[in-house]
Design an enzyme around this catalytic site. Structure first.
Site, PDB file in Angstrom:
ATOM      1  N   VAL A 169      33.666   5.620  -2.010  1.00  0.00           N
ATOM      2  CA  VAL A 169      32.743   4.476  -2.021  1.00  0.00           C
ATOM      3  C   VAL A 169      32.050   4.364  -3.374  1.00  0.00           C
ATOM      4  O   VAL A 169      31.986   3.289  -3.979  1.00  0.00           O
ATOM      5  CB  VAL A 169      31.704   4.587  -0.892  1.00  0.00           C
ATOM      6  CG1 VAL A 169      30.652   3.492  -1.040  1.00  0.00           C
ATOM      7  CG2 VAL A 169      32.363   4.475   0.466  1.00  0.00           C
ATOM      8  N   LYS A 170      31.531   5.484  -3.880  1.00  0.00           N
ATOM      9  CA  LYS A 170      30.811   5.445  -5.157  1.00  0.00           C
ATOM     10  C   LYS A 170      31.750   5.125  -6.306  1.00  0.00           C
ATOM     11  O   LYS A 170      31.409   4.332  -7.201  1.00  0.00           O
ATOM     12  CB  LYS A 170      30.113   6.778  -5.401  1.00  0.00           C
ATOM     13  CG  LYS A 170      29.304   6.807  -6.694  1.00  0.00           C
ATOM     14  CD  LYS A 170      28.243   5.705  -6.710  1.00  0.00           C
ATOM     15  CE  LYS A 170      27.456   5.676  -8.029  1.00  0.00           C
ATOM     16  NZ  LYS A 170      26.568   6.829  -8.163  1.00  0.00           N
ATOM     17  N   LEU A 171      32.921   5.730  -6.315  1.00  0.00           N
ATOM     18  CA  LEU A 171      33.851   5.470  -7.407  1.00  0.00           C
ATOM     19  C   LEU A 171      34.321   4.018  -7.398  1.00  0.00           C
ATOM     20  O   LEU A 171      34.436   3.382  -8.451  1.00  0.00           O
ATOM     21  CB  LEU A 171      35.032   6.437  -7.338  1.00  0.00           C
ATOM     22  CG  LEU A 171      34.699   7.905  -7.649  1.00  0.00           C
ATOM     23  CD1 LEU A 171      35.902   8.799  -7.397  1.00  0.00           C
ATOM     24  CD2 LEU A 171      34.197   8.060  -9.081  1.00  0.00           C
TER      25      LEU A 171
END
Length: 286
Positions: A169-171
């Site tokens: 999700v963050k990447l």
């Protein structure tokens, strides 16, 4: 419960301060003394750790560090913190790291009887300071539930399932966001060639399909030649690189994001690596 917190930078510092403001007993560690001093100003329940070994007695340890190798160097090996924590302790990893590194950490922690939760962060240091940071949490659901009260102190928890999902999700967020920054820089450069004032162009675009979070936030900074490092080029480059490595491992060829990575690499090589990622506008069109 005694909580350890390693890494008090732009993101880690605010989260550690939220815990201290809530009256939690927090033992903090960072290589920069000024970061420790600022964090301890949040309240009397914070305490300075002289070394990583001081955190060995903590039930819960957070890490918020710049690179995957920093997290691995801190936690793994004979002198790493996993070798010193007690069985039953939990490590909550906040850094932006790749799924492979996260799984290595999980396996190493499990071998020592230590729990592992991946918790990546979704917005800015300003959101983190106000405990409004979206958190994408992956790991064993029962273990995550055990610390729900802690998560709610430092931000807005969202359970996404697996450790891999938390990293992804963050990447994905940063790959899209930084590609948007590169495209925004290109658009502003085209506008300049057309004789448009930067601020006027941004105002006109704000009511079109070109509008984005990055345009709202970083557009005015670009217009003002403001490159103070809220999120540095080198960190942006690292996150996009990790995201693309993740995608390639899944046999995905992401051409637009690969092009954005080349922009940030060139920007870093041109000496702008410690400026905000909006400094990519300096090398657009070269």
């Amino acid at each position: 419960m005694r909580i350890g917190f390693i890494g008090l930078g732009l993101m880690g510092g605010p989260l550690a301060r939220n815990l201290i403001r809530a009256g939690k007993n927090v033992l903090v560690y960072d290589l920069k003394e000024e970061a420790v001093d600022r964090t301890l100003e949040a309240g009397s329940t914070g305490e300075r750790a002289a070394s990583l070994s001081d955190l060995a007695g903590c039930e819960l340890v957070f890490t918020s560090l710049p690179l995957p190798e920093h997290v691995k160097g801190t936690m793994l090996g004979d002198d790493g913190l996993y070798a010193k924590l007690s069985q039953g302790a939990t490590h909550i990893e906040l850094s932006t790291i790749d799924p492979g590194t996260a799984n290595d950490l999980y396996a190493a922690a499990a071998a020592k009887g230590i729990g592992y939760i991946q918790c990546t962060l979704g917005k800015t240091p300003a959101h983190a300071e106000k405990a409004e940071e979206p958190m994408f949490i992956g790991g064993d659901k029962a273990l995550v539930d055990k610390y729900q009260d802690i998560f709610k102190i430092i931000g807005i928890p969202n359970y996404v399932g697996s450790i891999e999902a938390s990293c992804a999700v963050k990447l994905i967020s940063n790959m899209i966001g930084m590609t948007n920054v590169a495209v925004l820089a290109e658009g502003i450069r085209v506008g300049e060639k057309a004789g448009l004032d930067r601020n006027q162009l941004l105002e006109l675009l704000s009511d079109t399909g070109a509008r984005s979070f990055q345009m709202d936030v970083r557009g005015p900074w670009i217009a003002a030649d403001d490159f103070k490092p809220r999120f540095a080029v080198d960190l942006a480059m690292k996150d996009v690189r990790l995201g693309l490595e993740m995608a390639r491992a899944w046999n995905l060829d992401l051409k637009a994001m690969e092009a954005a990575l080349k922009y940030f690499q060139k920007c870093s090589e041109s000496g702008f690596g410690q400026e905000d990622c909006n400094a990519v506008c300096k090398i657009v069109g070269e």
